[in-house]
Scaffold this motif. Sequence first.
Motif, mmCIF file in Angstrom:
data_model
loop_
_atom_site.group_PDB
_atom_site.id
_atom_site.type_symbol
_atom_site.label_atom_id
_atom_site.label_comp_id
_atom_site.label_asym_id
_atom_site.label_seq_id
_atom_site.Cartn_x
_atom_site.Cartn_y
_atom_site.Cartn_z
ATOM 1 N N ILE A 215 -36.258 81.977 64.668
ATOM 2 C CA ILE A 215 -35.945 83.349 64.269
ATOM 3 C C ILE A 215 -36.370 83.571 62.821
ATOM 4 C CG2 ILE A 215 -34.074 84.991 63.903
ATOM 5 C CD1 ILE A 215 -32.635 83.727 66.232
ATOM 6 N N LYS A 216 -37.179 84.575 62.614
ATOM 7 C CA LYS A 216 -37.653 84.873 61.256
ATOM 8 C C LYS A 216 -36.937 86.109 60.712
ATOM 9 C CE LYS A 216 -41.080 81.851 60.606
ATOM 10 N NZ LYS A 216 -40.234 80.813 61.254
ATOM 11 N N ASP B 223 -36.606 89.207 63.044
ATOM 12 C CA ASP B 223 -37.292 90.170 62.171
ATOM 13 C C ASP B 223 -36.330 91.105 61.437
ATOM 14 O OD1 ASP B 223 -39.812 89.168 62.898
ATOM 15 O OD2 ASP B 223 -39.778 90.387 64.730
ATOM 16 N N GLY B 224 -35.036 90.781 61.459
ATOM 17 C CA GLY B 224 -34.058 91.595 60.741
ATOM 18 C C GLY B 224 -34.184 91.398 59.236
ATOM 19 N N ASP B 225 -33.514 92.291 58.492
ATOM 20 C CA ASP B 225 -33.614 92.247 57.033
ATOM 21 C C ASP B 225 -32.300 91.790 56.416
ATOM 22 O OD1 ASP B 225 -36.250 93.618 55.928
ATOM 23 O OD2 ASP B 225 -35.695 94.520 57.855
ATOM 24 N N ILE B 226 -32.419 90.956 55.399
ATOM 25 C CA ILE B 226 -31.231 90.408 54.744
ATOM 26 C C ILE B 226 -31.363 90.576 53.238
ATOM 27 C CG2 ILE B 226 -29.925 88.286 54.308
ATOM 28 C CD1 ILE B 226 -30.956 87.404 57.155
ATOM 29 N N SER C 197 -26.913 84.053 60.931
ATOM 30 C CA SER C 197 -27.228 83.711 62.321
ATOM 31 C C SER C 197 -26.932 84.875 63.267
ATOM 32 C CB SER C 197 -26.453 82.462 62.744
ATOM 33 O OG SER C 197 -25.081 82.767 62.815
ATOM 34 N N ARG C 198 -26.257 85.924 62.774
ATOM 35 C CA ARG C 198 -25.998 87.089 63.628
ATOM 36 C C ARG C 198 -27.051 88.183 63.444
ATOM 37 N NH1 ARG C 198 -19.625 88.193 62.715
ATOM 38 N NH2 ARG C 198 -18.917 86.037 62.762
ATOM 39 N N VAL C 199 -28.037 87.911 62.604
ATOM 40 C CA VAL C 199 -29.074 88.922 62.369
ATOM 41 C C VAL C 199 -30.212 88.710 63.365
ATOM 42 C CG1 VAL C 199 -30.699 89.872 60.679
ATOM 43 C CG2 VAL C 199 -28.455 89.059 59.935
ATOM 44 N N VAL C 200 -30.650 89.804 63.976
ATOM 45 C CA VAL C 200 -31.679 89.718 65.015
ATOM 46 C C VAL C 200 -33.015 89.256 64.425
ATOM 47 C CG1 VAL C 200 -30.615 91.532 66.414
ATOM 48 C CG2 VAL C 200 -32.333 92.141 64.697
ATOM 49 N N ASN D 129 -24.636 91.691 66.998
ATOM 50 C CA ASN D 129 -25.940 91.401 66.406
ATOM 51 C C ASN D 129 -26.278 92.518 65.437
ATOM 52 O OD1 ASN D 129 -26.423 89.020 67.783
ATOM 53 N ND2 ASN D 129 -27.097 90.155 69.599
ATOM 54 N N TYR D 130 -26.817 92.144 64.300
ATOM 55 C CA TYR D 130 -27.106 93.138 63.277
ATOM 56 C C TYR D 130 -28.597 93.197 62.972
ATOM 57 C CZ TYR D 130 -22.087 93.094 62.565
ATOM 58 O OH TYR D 130 -20.733 93.188 62.760
ATOM 59 N N ALA D 131 -29.061 94.421 62.713
ATOM 60 C CA ALA D 131 -30.463 94.585 62.321
ATOM 61 C C ALA D 131 -30.620 94.301 60.837
ATOM 62 C CB ALA D 131 -30.925 96.006 62.635
ATOM 63 N N GLY D 132 -29.538 94.516 60.101
ATOM 64 C CA GLY D 132 -29.585 94.281 58.663
ATOM 65 C C GLY D 132 -28.291 93.661 58.172
ATOM 66 N N LEU D 133 -28.410 92.825 57.153
ATOM 67 C CA LEU D 133 -27.231 92.173 56.571
ATOM 68 C C LEU D 133 -27.332 92.278 55.056
ATOM 69 C CD1 LEU D 133 -24.735 90.260 56.709
ATOM 70 C CD2 LEU D 133 -26.347 88.349 56.755
ATOM 71 N N ILE D 134 -26.276 92.815 54.436
ATOM 72 C CA ILE D 134 -26.264 92.980 52.987
ATOM 73 C C ILE D 134 -25.144 92.100 52.440
ATOM 74 C CG2 ILE D 134 -26.119 94.682 51.105
ATOM 75 C CD1 ILE D 134 -28.364 95.275 53.136
#
Length: 319
Positions: free
Chosen positions: A21-22, A199-202, A194-197, A161-166
């Motif tokens: 997962i990237k 290609d998600g952004d962190i 690990s809950r970010v999908v 599952n999250y698309a973004g994590l801040i």
Amino acid sequence: MEIQRLINTGWIKEIPISNLIKHTFSVLDGRDSDLAVIRKSLKNGNVLISVADKGYANVFLCAKCRNLALCDCGGKLQIKEKATAPICKLCDSQSKNWKCKYCLADRPYVIAKGMDRTAEEIGKAFPGVEVLISNSEHVVQLREGEVKIVISTRGAEPVSNYAGLILLDGEKMYNQPYLRAEELTRQNWFGLISRVVADGDIYLSLLNNHPLVQDVIRNERKSQELLNQREAAKLTPFYRVCVISGETKAVNEFANNLQKLATFLIVGPSEVSKNQSELIIKTTLETSSNLVELIDEVTRLQSIKGRDIFDFRFDPYDL
Ligand SMILES: [Zn+2]
Ligand SMILES: [Zn+2]
């Protein structure tokens, strides 16, 4: 840390996981701000914002002269909810119609934001997106098919599952004055990542050269550096620790006797409150049975005398 030591000694075998997962990472001193990352992620799904504290304004200054807002008792004032009177952290009394003690201005300037204040700012920045607050008192749940922003304290993050994590308040969480602050921040952040999908952004609220940022980017979950620090400081998982507390006089006497024995490493005693002191005894894992025997002996004597002179905490989780 305990598990990492066992891996290093070969007692536990580590099976590397392939990480397919990237994610895209942004940092405090990077090109994209936290708001930019939220904006981008909202196009793809839910966004989770992790913060350190509940409340609204946990510490505030006078907006005009920047003096700290204090209660008459000397305690710091905090605003627990928006549009409520400040309350003293120490004595719990309310300061209705708060005015600065120095310049008499009445506008607060918040320096330690709580999650409610963050929610207010995020809500203003993203009108039309619902902002939910999740904390130990109330953990929210997300339904499928809705796009929301969730602001959460540690441990109260809704499973999704999250698309973004801040990841906000990095410096604050990492540098709390507890033994396990760094370890718990690492654990929490890696868990949330690990809950970010795919290609998600962190977004990480630490500088790019921070060791935790570098480890996150390399997906290195263990920290040899932290483990080395623990060993150098003679702390768990290399040493066993017993914290003894009781009346200052008794603790001092006990410490003197132990020093004569010269079997253990002793830190303190230090006075923790009026007439109450604390003593920390450390011993290597190999010689820890001596410490267990000593504590056994003292507990036995206490029960014969029928009174508790000392309280013991053996291998406390945190220090
Ligand atoms: Zn002022
Ligand atoms: Zn007070």
